[in-house]
Design an enzyme around this catalytic site. Structure first.
Site, PDB file in Angstrom:
ATOM      1  N   SER A   1       0.826  -1.204   0.000  1.00  0.00           N
ATOM      2  CA  SER A   1       0.000   0.000   0.000  1.00  0.00           C
ATOM      3  C   SER A   1       0.857   1.249   0.000  1.00  0.00           C
ATOM      4  CB  SER A   1      -0.886  -0.020   1.242  1.00  0.00           C
ATOM      5  OG  SER A   1      -1.256   1.284   1.574  1.00  0.00           O
ATOM      6  N   LYS A   2       0.431   2.228  -0.811  1.00  0.00           N
ATOM      7  CA  LYS A   2       1.170   3.485  -0.817  1.00  0.00           C
ATOM      8  C   LYS A   2       0.400   4.514  -0.013  1.00  0.00           C
ATOM      9  CE  LYS A   2       2.490   2.681  -5.545  1.00  0.00           C
ATOM     10  NZ  LYS A   2       2.388   3.175  -6.889  1.00  0.00           N
ATOM     11  N   ARG A   3      -0.745   4.087   0.506  1.00  0.00           N
ATOM     12  CA  ARG A   3      -1.616   5.077   1.124  1.00  0.00           C
ATOM     13  C   ARG A   3      -1.026   5.715   2.376  1.00  0.00           C
ATOM     14  NH1 ARG A   3      -6.604   1.956   2.022  1.00  0.00           N
ATOM     15  NH2 ARG A   3      -5.083   0.349   1.617  1.00  0.00           N
TER      16      ARG A   3
ATOM     17  N   GLY B   1       1.938   6.040   3.138  1.00  0.00           N
ATOM     18  CA  GLY B   1       3.236   6.671   2.926  1.00  0.00           C
ATOM     19  C   GLY B   1       4.377   5.825   3.459  1.00  0.00           C
TER      20      GLY B   1
ATOM     21  N   ILE C   1       5.609   3.082   2.469  1.00  0.00           N
ATOM     22  CA  ILE C   1       6.449   2.264   1.593  1.00  0.00           C
ATOM     23  C   ILE C   1       7.356   3.172   0.762  1.00  0.00           C
ATOM     24  CG2 ILE C   1       4.832   0.315   1.481  1.00  0.00           C
ATOM     25  CD1 ILE C   1       4.468   1.268  -1.519  1.00  0.00           C
TER      26      ILE C   1
END
Ligand code: GLU
Length: 523
Positions: A286-288, A290, A292
């Site tokens: 997930s990039k949500r 932040g 990663i």
């Protein structure tokens, strides 16, 4: 079609079907004889560098270094509407932070530059022109409205939208006529049937019959910008890329790229598609939140070595998973033939452990240790600056001793400025009254402790101190050991709770313990 299968099924050839990894070990992984290894990482600056991107970059870097080749960073910024300010800089900064800087890049330059696609428009126009000349490409005059309608119609009848290749059949006169009113049409590539099969170095023999599932793709837009497929092929050719190592989501596009190579009369590079990096439960990273993005890991105090180690510990490219490998070891042990086509599952919960291991390793080297001491000094200053009554705590010798003593107990340098560890950096302000409430034997206890730290006290260990403190409590009739400990914890740290007293004493060191206890006596 039948000819192709006959060719593939000849004895000695490896038959290929849709990504099934058949006989891939027979493929030569190295460069063609004499050709230098040149690989590229080609992200679009539409977002900051994240773990998935880092992994692709790292495999390219490792492959280049293993074969004495070059690692190139090319920024694919042709979709100008999706550019994110700062992303291009972030990608290059983070590759440098991770310790895998490119040999050629937009910032560094190099013999095959420019490395920003928006600065290479002439090359794409030239290639499109060459394709137009041979009839492999054609101008498309379809309006955006017509294309939109085609799409809607397809969706209504539950079909995958595709261009109906209408402009393919325009006569030369029709083209000339249309050009008079529309001088800059989009250019489409004529997708031939019988797409070439290719031996992917990870997925084995593969072929995607693109012409039967897609309409002819636009390769050059009317604004003169190329689309990904043309730009990627043109750049890989002109930059003399020998191996394309990229995410497996591009596997299905490779047949299209090979058709382009064939039409342009160019020799294609070798391809190796890397399986996806997923969370350990198989879900998408997930990039949500932040968390990663590399920037997040760097700010949170994770070491680049720990990140490189954990993302190569998911069972791909190495004989075995093994914690603690350094970049030179990764390069030495990497084997492209061992990259499997299974998704790589990343267990980020283990990252603190990886970090602890690499922190310990770095602390064992003098130069690295000095750097870490410097970083910790900055963190202490940031966290406690205004509360540092005595700046002696910033003394490199004190910081280094703390770091070496606590190294096995912490995962990141940041752990050492947590509230639990604040006693290491700030001197407590406790009055005698406060201490007197805990025990009436403040003076006796303080003097005894001072005695312990005089002379050879410098070498006192936690075990020795525990025994000595127990002996002290036993010698004080009517005073409980726990009260003595409470008093000393308060005197040394100003806190009611915290690490064991003996551990605090060792971490503070004899001189600092003496200072703090003296202060109690003189208050
Ligand atoms: N720009 C593409 C991406 O961001 C690169 C694909 C490739 O490596 O060919 O994924």
């Amino acid at each position: 079609m039948a000819t192709l299968w006959r060719r593939l099924l000849q004895p000695g050839r490896v038959p290929g079907v849709w990504g099934r990894p058949l006989g891939r070990r027979q493929a030569s992984l190295g460069p063609d004889s004499g050709a230098a290894v040149r690989v590229r990482f080609a992200p679009s600056p539409t977002g900051f560098l994240h773990l998935g991107g880092l992994r692709t970059a790292l495999y390219n870097y490792i492959f280049a270094k293993k074969h004495g080749g070059s690692f190139i960073l090319r920024l694919e910024d042709t979709d100008q509407a999706r550019l994110v300010p700062g992303a291009a800089d972030n990608i290059e900064d983070m590759l440098a932070w991770a310790g895998i800087p490119p040999d050629e890049s937009p910032r560094r330059g190099g013999p095959s530059g420019p490395y920003l696609q928006s600065q290479r428009l002439a090359l794409y126009a030239q290639a499109a022109e060459a394709l137009l000349k041979t009839g492999a490409a054609y101008p498309c005059f379809c309006s955006a409205r017509r294309l939109e309608l085609l799409k809607k119609e397809a969706l209504r009848s539950h079909q995958t939208p595709r261009y109906d290749n209408r402009c393919r059949t325009l006569s030369q006169e029709q083209v000339a006529q249309k050009r008079a009113t529309e001088p800059r049409p989009a250019i489409r590539f004529r997708l031939e049937e019988e797409a070439p099969a290719f031996q992917d170095l990870v997925y084995g023999w593969t072929r995607h019959e693109v012409a039967s599932v897609e309409g002819d793709p636009v390769i050059l837009k009317s604004d003169g910008f190329p689309t990904y497929h043309l730009a990627c092929v043109v750049d890989d050719h002109h930059m003399r890329i020998s191996h394309v190592l990229r995410g497996s989501e591009w596997l299905v596009s490779t047949s299209k790229h090979l058709l382009l190579y064939r039409s342009l009369g160019w020799r294609p590079p070798r391809f190796a598609h890397l399986p996806l990096l997923l969370n350990k439960d198989g879900s998408k990273l997930s990039k949500r939140q932040g968390d990663i993005f590399l920037q997040w890991f760097s700010t949170a105090g994770f070491l680049p070595d720990a990140l490189l180690d954990i993302i190569t510990n998911c069972g791909s490219g190495f004989a075995e998973n093994q914690m603690g490998r350094t970049l030179p070891e990764l390069i030495a042990q990497f084997d492209l033939a061992r990259v499997t086509s299974h998704s790589a599952l990343l267990d980020l919960e283990k990252l603190p452990e990886f970090n602890r291991l690499h922190l310990r390793r770095l602390l064992s080297s003098g130069t690295q240790r000095r750097q870490l001491v410097g970083q910790l000094q900055v963190l202490v200053e940031e966290a406690f600056g205004s509360q540092l009554r005595d700046r002696a705590v910033l003394d490199p010798a004190h910081v280094e001793r703390v770091l070496l003593l606590r190294q096995g107990h912490i995962c990141r340098l940041q752990d050492l400025v947590s509230p639990e560890h604040s006693y290491l950096w700030t001197r407590p302000t406790v009055g005698r009254e406060q201490l007197g409430a805990l025990s009436e034997k403040v003076d006796v206890i303080a003097k005894h402790v001072l005695g312990l730290f005089e002379g050879p006290g410098a070498s006192l260990t936690q075990d020795v101190l525990n025994a000595a403190l127990k002996k002290l409590s036993d010698s004080l009739p009517g005073t409980k050991h726990s009260d003595v400990m409470r008093l000393l914890r308060m005197a040394l740290s100003g806190q009611r709770q915290g690490p064991p007293v003996a551990e605090m004493m060792v971490s503070l060191g004899p001189q600092e313990v003496r200072e703090r206890i003296q202060k109690v006596l003189s208050s």
